[in-house]
Design a protein around this motif. Structure first.
Motif, mmCIF file in Angstrom:
data_model
loop_
_atom_site.group_PDB
_atom_site.id
_atom_site.type_symbol
_atom_site.label_atom_id
_atom_site.label_comp_id
_atom_site.label_asym_id
_atom_site.label_seq_id
_atom_site.Cartn_x
_atom_site.Cartn_y
_atom_site.Cartn_z
ATOM 1 N N VAL A 139 -37.077 12.341 16.710
ATOM 2 C CA VAL A 139 -36.363 13.157 17.197
ATOM 3 C C VAL A 139 -35.170 13.111 18.207
ATOM 4 O O VAL A 139 -35.648 12.052 18.781
ATOM 5 N N TYR A 140 -33.559 13.483 18.132
ATOM 6 C CA TYR A 140 -33.187 12.992 18.890
ATOM 7 C C TYR A 140 -32.099 14.086 19.792
ATOM 8 O O TYR A 140 -31.861 15.129 19.160
ATOM 9 N N LEU A 141 -31.586 13.820 20.948
ATOM 10 C CA LEU A 141 -30.314 14.632 21.772
ATOM 11 C C LEU A 141 -29.357 14.095 22.031
ATOM 12 O O LEU A 141 -30.058 13.070 23.213
ATOM 13 N N GLN A 142 -28.493 14.192 21.793
ATOM 14 C CA GLN A 142 -27.238 13.495 21.901
ATOM 15 C C GLN A 142 -26.803 14.242 23.531
ATOM 16 O O GLN A 142 -26.896 15.315 22.808
ATOM 17 N N ILE A 143 -26.732 14.202 24.365
ATOM 18 C CA ILE A 143 -25.766 15.123 25.004
ATOM 19 C C ILE A 143 -24.722 14.089 25.742
ATOM 20 O O ILE A 143 -24.023 12.595 25.743
ATOM 21 N N ASN A 144 -23.636 14.829 25.645
ATOM 22 C CA ASN A 144 -22.418 14.649 26.049
ATOM 23 C C ASN A 144 -22.251 16.132 27.505
ATOM 24 O O ASN A 144 -22.782 16.721 27.897
ATOM 25 N N SER A 145 -20.760 14.994 27.612
ATOM 26 C CA SER A 145 -20.274 15.525 29.181
ATOM 27 C C SER A 145 -21.429 16.194 30.177
ATOM 28 O O SER A 145 -21.555 17.130 30.904
ATOM 29 N N LEU A 146 -21.667 14.695 30.599
ATOM 30 C CA LEU A 146 -23.103 15.256 31.332
ATOM 31 C C LEU A 146 -22.649 15.806 33.169
ATOM 32 O O LEU A 146 -21.531 14.492 33.330
ATOM 33 N N LYS A 147 -23.403 16.143 33.947
ATOM 34 C CA LYS A 147 -23.059 16.611 34.835
ATOM 35 C C LYS A 147 -23.962 16.094 35.701
ATOM 36 O O LYS A 147 -25.769 15.723 35.130
ATOM 37 N N PRO A 148 -24.046 15.896 36.710
ATOM 38 C CA PRO A 148 -24.873 15.823 38.187
ATOM 39 C C PRO A 148 -26.685 16.652 37.703
ATOM 40 O O PRO A 148 -26.984 16.485 38.280
ATOM 41 N N GLU A 149 -26.414 17.562 37.421
ATOM 42 C CA GLU A 149 -27.287 18.574 37.612
ATOM 43 C C GLU A 149 -27.961 18.621 36.924
ATOM 44 O O GLU A 149 -28.476 19.066 36.219
ATOM 45 N N ASP A 150 -27.525 17.456 35.506
ATOM 46 C CA ASP A 150 -28.523 17.558 34.422
ATOM 47 C C ASP A 150 -29.489 16.266 34.994
ATOM 48 O O ASP A 150 -30.205 16.022 33.938
ATOM 49 N N THR A 151 -29.489 16.154 35.869
ATOM 50 C CA THR A 151 -30.161 14.635 36.175
ATOM 51 C C THR A 151 -31.386 15.300 35.959
ATOM 52 O O THR A 151 -31.966 16.254 36.795
ATOM 53 N N ALA A 152 -32.319 14.522 35.818
ATOM 54 C CA ALA A 152 -33.703 14.625 35.613
ATOM 55 C C ALA A 152 -33.965 13.737 34.945
ATOM 56 O O ALA A 152 -34.362 13.016 33.864
ATOM 57 N N VAL A 153 -36.139 14.013 34.847
ATOM 58 C CA VAL A 153 -36.937 13.340 33.730
ATOM 59 C C VAL A 153 -37.174 13.847 32.188
ATOM 60 O O VAL A 153 -37.607 15.710 32.538
ATOM 61 N N GLY A 179 -41.640 10.742 29.346
ATOM 62 C CA GLY A 179 -40.401 11.341 29.817
ATOM 63 C C GLY A 179 -39.455 9.840 30.328
ATOM 64 O O GLY A 179 -40.291 8.224 30.078
ATOM 65 N N THR A 180 -38.214 10.599 29.675
ATOM 66 C CA THR A 180 -37.531 9.449 30.354
ATOM 67 C C THR A 180 -36.240 9.726 31.750
ATOM 68 O O THR A 180 -36.080 10.687 30.979
ATOM 69 N N GLN A 181 -35.700 8.667 32.167
ATOM 70 C CA GLN A 181 -34.622 9.134 33.560
ATOM 71 C C GLN A 181 -33.968 9.127 32.774
ATOM 72 O O GLN A 181 -33.347 8.472 32.599
ATOM 73 N N VAL A 182 -32.620 10.408 33.295
ATOM 74 C CA VAL A 182 -31.980 10.424 33.047
ATOM 75 C C VAL A 182 -30.979 10.751 34.822
ATOM 76 O O VAL A 182 -31.436 11.697 35.263
ATOM 77 N N THR A 183 -30.222 10.125 34.886
ATOM 78 C CA THR A 183 -28.979 9.956 35.997
ATOM 79 C C THR A 183 -27.502 9.859 36.059
ATOM 80 O O THR A 183 -27.157 8.960 35.475
ATOM 81 N N VAL A 184 -27.523 10.828 36.902
ATOM 82 C CA VAL A 184 -26.121 11.260 36.317
ATOM 83 C C VAL A 184 -25.398 10.958 37.645
ATOM 84 O O VAL A 184 -25.449 11.992 38.973
ATOM 85 N N SER A 185 -24.603 10.462 37.425
ATOM 86 C CA SER A 185 -23.414 10.144 39.724
ATOM 87 C C SER A 185 -22.176 11.047 39.254
ATOM 88 O O SER A 185 -21.387 10.897 38.144
ATOM 89 N N SER A 186 -22.268 11.231 40.222
ATOM 90 C CA SER A 186 -21.186 11.914 40.710
ATOM 91 C C SER A 186 -19.837 11.296 40.901
ATOM 92 O O SER A 186 -19.503 9.765 41.728
#
Length: 126
Positions: A80-94, A119-126
């Motif tokens: 299963v996939y999750l394509q995540i676009n237009s990332l925002k800092p508030e999307d930062t999470a495991v 889990g996999t870490q996603v970190t979005v920098s501003s």
């Protein structure tokens, strides 16, 4: 033994994109509704997106990610996939994937999912 293994997380800038993958083994993948959840520091785990088992592939998204995230599945690859676009800092999470046996609709209650990845870490920098 059931295993769900997420990959694809990382550090990206605001506005960037990532594609998360979750490879499943030890279960009949096509019979499971799959969900993506996330947990930010200091917050409860929340439902992000889900895709039902079966031919319909019904999907559901939390309001905050609609139009930016897309969930899909490849039953031949047990992934299963999750394509995540237009990332925002508030999307930062495991980000976690989870599997729920059957069920005609996607459910957002994490207690109804039987199996979880690490889990996999996603970190979005501003």
């Amino acid at each position: 033994q059931v295993q769900l293994v997420e990959s694809g997380g990382g550090l990206v800038q605001t506005g960037g994109s990532l594609r998360l993958s979750c490879a499943a083994s030890g279960l009949r993948f096509s019979s499971y509704t799959m969900g993506w959840f996330r947990q930010a520091p200091g917050k409860e785990r929340e439902f992000v997106a889900g895709i039902a088992f079966g031919w319909s592939g019904t999907t559901d998204y939390v309001e905050s990610v609609k139009g930016r995230f897309t969930i899909s599945r490849d039953n031949a690859k047990n992934t299963v996939y999750l394509q995540i676009n237009s990332l925002k800092p508030e999307d930062t999470a495991v980000y976690y994937c989870a599997a729920k046996y059957m069920g005609l609709q996607v459910v957002r209650d994490d207690r109804q999912y039987q199996f979880w990845g690490q889990g996999t870490q996603v970190t979005v920098s501003s």
